[in-house]
Design an enzyme around this catalytic site. Structure first.
Site, PDB file in Angstrom:
ATOM      1  CG  ASP A  72       5.329  -2.360  12.273  1.00 21.46           C
ATOM      2  OD1 ASP A  72       5.684  -3.075  13.229  1.00 21.46           O
ATOM      3  OD2 ASP A  72       6.007  -1.409  11.845  1.00 21.46           O
ATOM      4  CG  ASP A 141      13.627   4.557   4.348  1.00 24.48           C
ATOM      5  OD1 ASP A 141      13.289   4.473   5.554  1.00 24.48           O
ATOM      6  OD2 ASP A 141      13.178   3.791   3.468  1.00 24.48           O
ATOM      7  CG  HIS A 143      10.656   3.205   7.306  1.00 22.34           C
ATOM      8  ND1 HIS A 143      11.836   2.741   6.760  1.00 22.34           N
ATOM      9  CD2 HIS A 143      10.324   2.304   8.269  1.00 22.34           C
ATOM     10  CE1 HIS A 143      12.199   1.625   7.365  1.00 22.34           C
ATOM     11  NE2 HIS A 143      11.297   1.337   8.297  1.00 22.34           N
ATOM     12  CD  GLU A 148       9.201   0.888   3.656  1.00 27.46           C
ATOM     13  OE1 GLU A 148       9.955   1.737   4.167  1.00 27.46           O
ATOM     14  OE2 GLU A 148       9.497  -0.315   3.586  1.00 27.46           O
TER      15      GLU A 148
END
Length: 267
Positions: A72, A141, A143, A148
């Site tokens: 990314d 979380d 991801h 996400e």
């Protein structure tokens, strides 16, 4: 899925670096047949990059015929900005090894056409056939990359809006000022990751324990991107003891027995 439960993050880094070097060397890459390696950024892989640099300096692995694809990049952050992922990779890894500049692939977050850039990235991966080994990390979380919670498990490289949790977590790289963290990023998709021949995730620290539990013991769920690894036939999670705190005792015991030889290799 394989789970390698180690004592601490130093052991995780050593095991992961050794595994990557082993895979490259077994492949015997050449100019005509390069090894294709997927790479992450963030705090978790830093020690692994340091261990890989040591292996390179010791003559135990070469990256001359390795092609890399990063997961990314932020949108709107100049490539020479100290917190861009271009800068991160160059400063923490690429400038210390023998990789050829033309073999480095990182998404361009400053392009005028994000959709075209994402399509180009997917097509370039296809040009090489596939990514042989994709190393990654996870957020608190669950991801992976910037996929996400509630990301489609069939998603491809695209632009994503970052959640408040991610902005807060990444603000530590921006003087703890959340307003300075880019709100968007270009990221590979979950399906892009699952296309890899092999996936290795590094999960360390108490704050990643819920994510690890969701990935190993939970159901496949788009709210926990990490759970998608359960669908892959060659996935490995390398974790430290603090990250296992939410796992059942019998789960940790099972994998500890199963991977005893691998665990012993770094103890």
């Amino acid at each position: 899925m394989r789970l390698i439960p180690l004592k601490n993050d130093q052991q995780v880094a050593k095991w992961a670096a050794s595994y990557i070097a082993q895979r490259i060397n077994q492949f015997k890459p050449s100019a005509e047949r390069p090894f294709v390696l997927g790479l992450p950024t963030g705090g978790t892989p830093l020690q692994t990059y340091q261990e890989l640099i040591k292996l390179y300096q010791a003559g135990e692995v070469s990256f001359k015929y390795v092609v890399t694809f990063n997961m990314d990049e932020y949108v709107g952050l100049a490539q020479d900005h100290p917190e861009s992922y271009h800068s991160f990779m160059h400063n923490n890894f690429f400038k210390h090894i023998d990789i050829q500049a033309q073999n480095i692939n990182i998404l361009d977050g400053n392009t005028d056409d994000h959709q075209q850039e994402c399509h180009r990235y997917e097509e370039k991966i296809k040009y090489y056939g596939k990514i042989h080994l994709f190393m990654g990390g996870v957020g608190i979380d669950g991801h992976i990359a910037f996929n996400e919670p509630a990301s489609s498990l069939g998603s491809r490289t695209r632009i994503k809006t970052l959640t408040e949790d991610t902005l807060i977590a990444n603000s530590r790289f921006f003087n703890n000022d959340i307003s300075q963290v880019p709100k968007y990023a270009l990221t590979i998709g979950v399906a892009t990751l699952l296309d890899a021949e092999e996936i290795m995730l590094l999960i360390t620290g108490y704050n990643k324990a819920l994510a690890l539990q969701a990935g190993v013991e939970g159901s496949v769920n788009h709210l926990w991107t990490v759970s998608a690894l359960q669908l892959h036939e060659r996935s490995i999670i390398v974790c430290d003891e603090p990250a296992t705190q939410e796992l059942k005792v019998k789960t940790v015991k099972y994998f500890t027995q199963l991977e005893a030889q691998e665990i012993a290799s770094v103890c």
